[in-house]
Design an enzyme around this catalytic site. Structure first.
Site, PDB file in Angstrom:
ATOM      1  N   GLY A 166     -38.941  39.283  39.468  1.00 49.25           N
ATOM      2  CA  GLY A 166     -39.783  39.206  38.339  1.00 49.25           C
ATOM      3  C   GLY A 166     -39.725  40.645  37.518  1.00 49.25           C
ATOM      4  O   GLY A 166     -40.590  40.853  36.556  1.00 49.25           O
ATOM      5  N   LYS A 212     -57.037  39.208  30.259  1.00 50.44           N
ATOM      6  CA  LYS A 212     -55.824  38.763  29.083  1.00 50.44           C
ATOM      7  C   LYS A 212     -56.639  37.566  28.194  1.00 50.44           C
ATOM      8  O   LYS A 212     -56.348  37.447  27.289  1.00 50.44           O
ATOM      9  CB  LYS A 212     -54.645  37.882  29.716  1.00 50.44           C
TER      10      LYS A 212
END
Ligand code: ATR
Length: 278
Positions: free
Chosen positions: A242, A47
């Site tokens: 999550g 990322k």
């Protein structure tokens, strides 16, 4: 999740997983561009690396300093850049890569939906973890003005670096490295502690008690209930894993590629079936 969503949107696309080592990331992105892929998702550790490989960065990628979604674009007959997914006929050969980040908005949406967390002035948040996920969570909470932020991480220097970044970018945000002495509104686990069944709690019980918080959000979604979530529920906290963040970051990516609203119910069912087999 994505293939179910793609089918529900009536698109003739396929979502596939590729295992790419970091030193081949640039070649992989170039390959996908040349092959006129619609887009890509990136995960750890790509990322941050991808930031400087993009031709264009959306405000979301600039703001959070990480790219988890790439959309390939070409110029239409009017010279406007358009997603490749919007071209009905032949796609021009000149394609650019535009980087987005959907993680931060997905986190705040999941917090609102799954633990009914609302930003109340003066409330504190204890954030555990200062890796990639912890950093995006910290910056997002700071951007929304999350009362006092308490940052705790195994490697203290990383929590201190994160605190310094927050102070620089969001000077109005109160931020402290270390455990809160009083009550907080929420604890977020952004460490990897909990992924393994034998893992300890991600905080030091001598320094913090779950009686001090109203809500607990664990970024881990597999296992569905970590030791932290189990303890949080036993302590009477509102608690969620999550999966909601995973769902929303994916839904937002699908919207970026398709320019259509994501079929959230379809995505959620597919995700639960894939992750929990139910
Ligand atoms: P991600 O992108 O998922 O956030 P990461 O950047 O590797 O992954 O971050 C992992 C986080 O879990 C870090 O906060 C890490 O702490 P360090 O910064 O000290 O490495 C934390 N973590 C991993 N294993 C841990 C352990 N055994 N005990 C405590 N924290 C741990």
């Amino acid at each position: 999740m994505h293939n179910a969503g793609i089918a529900a949107l009536g698109l003739n696309w396929r979502y596939l997983a590729f295992d790419v080592p970091p030193d081949h990331l640039r070649a992989a992105i170039e390959g996908a561009r040349t092959l006129k892929f619609i887009g890509l998702n990136l995960t750890v550790p790509h990322k941050l690396l991808a930031l400087e490989m993009m031709d264009e960065l959306d405000a979301s990628a600039q703001r959070w300093g990480a790219v988890n979604t790439i959309r390939f674009e070409a110029r239409d007959a009017q010279g406007q850049w358009r997603p490749l997914g919007r071209f009905a006929g032949k796609v021009p050969d000149t394609v650019r890569a535009k980087g987005f980040n959907t993680d931060a908005d997905a986190l705040s949406q999941a917090l609102r939906e799954d633990i009914d967390w609302q930003l109340l002035p003066g409330t504190g948040v204890l954030l555990l973890g200062a890796g990639g996920a912890g950093r995006v969570a910290a910056l997002k909470l700071a951007s929304e003005g999350a009362g006092i932020l308490f940052l705790v991480n195994r490697t203290i220097a990383k929590a201190e670096a994160m605190a310094a970044e927050i102070r620089k970018r969001f000077p109005q945000q109160q931020v402290t490295v270390g455990y809160p002495k009083n009550k907080v509104d929420m604890v977020i686990n952004a460490t990897s502690l909990g992924l393994q069944p034998e893992d300890d709690l991600p905080f030091d019980p001598k320094q913090f008690s779950l009686q001090q918080t109203r809500c607990v959000y664990d970024l881990i979604y597999r296992p569905a209930e970590t030791a932290l979530l189990k303890a949080a529920r036993a302590a009477g906290c509102r608690a969620a894993n999550g999966l909601g963040m995973l769902l929303h970051q994916g839904a937002k990516a699908l919207e970026i590629w398709s320019d259509k609203p994501a079929p959230l119910g379809v995505l959620r069912r597919a995700l639960e079936k894939e992750v929990y087999g139910k």
